[in-house]
Scaffold this motif. Structure first.
Motif, mmCIF file in Angstrom:
data_model
loop_
_atom_site.group_PDB
_atom_site.id
_atom_site.type_symbol
_atom_site.label_atom_id
_atom_site.label_comp_id
_atom_site.label_asym_id
_atom_site.label_seq_id
_atom_site.Cartn_x
_atom_site.Cartn_y
_atom_site.Cartn_z
ATOM 1 N N GLN A 256 -5.671 2.232 -75.455
ATOM 2 C CA GLN A 256 -5.867 0.835 -75.419
ATOM 3 C C GLN A 256 -4.345 0.083 -73.984
ATOM 4 O O GLN A 256 -3.593 0.968 -74.036
ATOM 5 N N PHE A 257 -5.250 -0.653 -72.555
ATOM 6 C CA PHE A 257 -4.509 -0.393 -71.898
ATOM 7 C C PHE A 257 -3.111 -1.821 -71.966
ATOM 8 O O PHE A 257 -3.321 -2.472 -72.858
ATOM 9 N N ILE A 258 -2.381 -1.177 -71.967
ATOM 10 C CA ILE A 258 -0.731 -1.919 -71.828
ATOM 11 C C ILE A 258 -0.724 -3.065 -70.604
ATOM 12 O O ILE A 258 -0.525 -3.893 -70.470
ATOM 13 N N PHE A 259 -0.635 -1.854 -69.898
ATOM 14 C CA PHE A 259 0.206 -2.841 -68.417
ATOM 15 C C PHE A 259 0.025 -1.677 -67.308
ATOM 16 O O PHE A 259 -0.060 -0.539 -67.843
ATOM 17 N N GLN A 260 0.095 -2.254 -65.760
ATOM 18 C CA GLN A 260 0.230 -1.254 -64.929
ATOM 19 C C GLN A 260 0.803 -2.073 -63.954
ATOM 20 O O GLN A 260 1.301 -2.590 -63.353
ATOM 21 N N TYR A 261 1.636 -0.672 -63.332
ATOM 22 C CA TYR A 261 3.168 -0.842 -61.821
ATOM 23 C C TYR A 261 2.524 -0.299 -61.011
ATOM 24 O O TYR A 261 1.735 0.792 -60.656
ATOM 25 N N GLU B 46 6.466 -3.644 -58.965
ATOM 26 C CA GLU B 46 6.124 -4.931 -59.977
ATOM 27 C C GLU B 46 5.433 -4.796 -60.383
ATOM 28 O O GLU B 46 3.567 -3.858 -60.854
ATOM 29 N N GLU B 47 4.566 -5.418 -62.290
ATOM 30 C CA GLU B 47 3.566 -4.801 -62.964
ATOM 31 C C GLU B 47 2.780 -6.455 -62.510
ATOM 32 O O GLU B 47 2.658 -7.043 -62.044
ATOM 33 N N ARG B 48 1.574 -5.509 -62.301
ATOM 34 C CA ARG B 48 0.461 -5.699 -62.075
ATOM 35 C C ARG B 48 -0.882 -6.503 -62.768
ATOM 36 O O ARG B 48 -1.622 -7.433 -62.342
ATOM 37 N N GLN B 49 -1.294 -5.890 -63.611
ATOM 38 C CA GLN B 49 -1.747 -5.824 -64.811
ATOM 39 C C GLN B 49 -1.528 -6.108 -65.952
ATOM 40 O O GLN B 49 -0.094 -4.907 -66.437
ATOM 41 N N ARG B 50 -1.480 -6.829 -67.228
ATOM 42 C CA ARG B 50 -1.343 -6.576 -68.613
ATOM 43 C C ARG B 50 -2.074 -6.893 -69.183
ATOM 44 O O ARG B 50 -2.903 -7.350 -69.308
ATOM 45 N N GLY B 51 -2.402 -5.909 -70.636
ATOM 46 C CA GLY B 51 -3.560 -5.464 -71.798
ATOM 47 C C GLY B 51 -2.786 -7.189 -72.816
ATOM 48 O O GLY B 51 -1.662 -7.742 -72.885
ATOM 49 N N ASN B 52 -3.497 -6.661 -73.466
ATOM 50 C CA ASN B 52 -3.469 -7.462 -75.080
ATOM 51 C C ASN B 52 -1.644 -7.271 -75.751
ATOM 52 O O ASN B 52 -2.125 -6.722 -77.256
ATOM 53 N N PHE B 53 -0.987 -6.954 -75.319
ATOM 54 C CA PHE B 53 0.068 -6.712 -76.128
ATOM 55 C C PHE B 53 1.921 -7.253 -75.535
ATOM 56 O O PHE B 53 1.918 -8.222 -74.970
#
Lengths: 112, 111
Positions: B44-49, B53-60
């Motif tokens: 499950q995707f948490i986030f991407q850097y 910088e944090e570019r996207q975030r999953g449902n965490f």
């Protein structure tokens, strides 16, 4: 909503049999990539194949082949002449806004 | 050419503690994503850097945070650990060609 459905939870075959793993996906992207990964018990996700959504030509790479049908959002993966070393969990994963979406995977057991 | 390196390999923590996981991306990759894989589930995707910088975030929840350094390596931090945080944490690196490479993961057990 974006999701991946791998309807086959577990498959068991005997070595040298061909096996096809099914995948149906949803993604918000209009253009996207589709991947198949293999995960052995060690845990690492091993890249197998990648396809982009605007190229529906199906290909064969060694013992691997795939059938991509954009109209039905399916991306099935076939292993020809399976081997014991192919035993693993297999994941289909489309991209969605730059990230990968995974289903629950299909556990493949190849018996000698 | 080294692939994605994650450390530590295994970790046991107590509920309520904090943990930091580390990831070094594949050479030539500038984007790092983190995934959580519970037993018997897909990642499950948490986030991407990207560019630190944090570019996207999953449902965490916000208990999950991260960081990316100028050399593109990344950390995943989890605060106030819960039993349900026990999982395999996978790091993936990529660049503009969408070639995702995964590390072997960190297996976190919360007791």
């Amino acid at each position: 909503a974006q999701k991946v459905t791998q309807a086959q939870t577990e498959i068991s075959v005997v070595e040298k049999e061909d096996v096809t793993l099914d995948c149906v996906y949803e993604t918000r992207d209009t253009t996207y990539y589709l991947f198949w990964y293999k995960q052995p018990p060690s845990g690492e996700l091993v890249f197998l194949i990648r396809r982009n959504s605007f190229d529906e030509q199906n290909e064969i790479s060694g013992r691997y082949s795939w059938n991509f049908q954009k109209s039905t959002s399916s991306f099935n993966f076939t292993i020809t002449a399976s081997q014991v070393v192919d035993s693993a969990v297999y994941f289909c994963a489309p991209t969605n806004q730059g990230n990968l979406i995974f289903g629950k995977g299909t556990k493949l057991s190849v018996k000698p | 050419d080294a692939g994605v390196t994650q450390s530590p390999t295994h970790l046991i923590k107590t509920r309520g503690q904090q943990v930091t996981l580390r990831c070094s991306p594949k050479s030539g990759h500038d984007t790092v994503s983190w995934y959580q894989q519970a037993l018997g589930q897909g990642p499950q995707f948490i986030f991407q850097y990207y560019e630190e910088e944090e570019r996207q975030r999953g449902n965490f929840p916000d208990r999950f945070s991260g960081h990316q350094f100028p050399n593109y390596s990344s950390e995943l931090n989890v605060n106030a650990l819960l039993l349900g945080d026990s999982a395999l944490y996978l790091c993936a690196s990529t660049n503009t060609d969408y070639g995702y490479t995964f590390g072997s993961g960190t297996r976190l057990t919360v007791v």
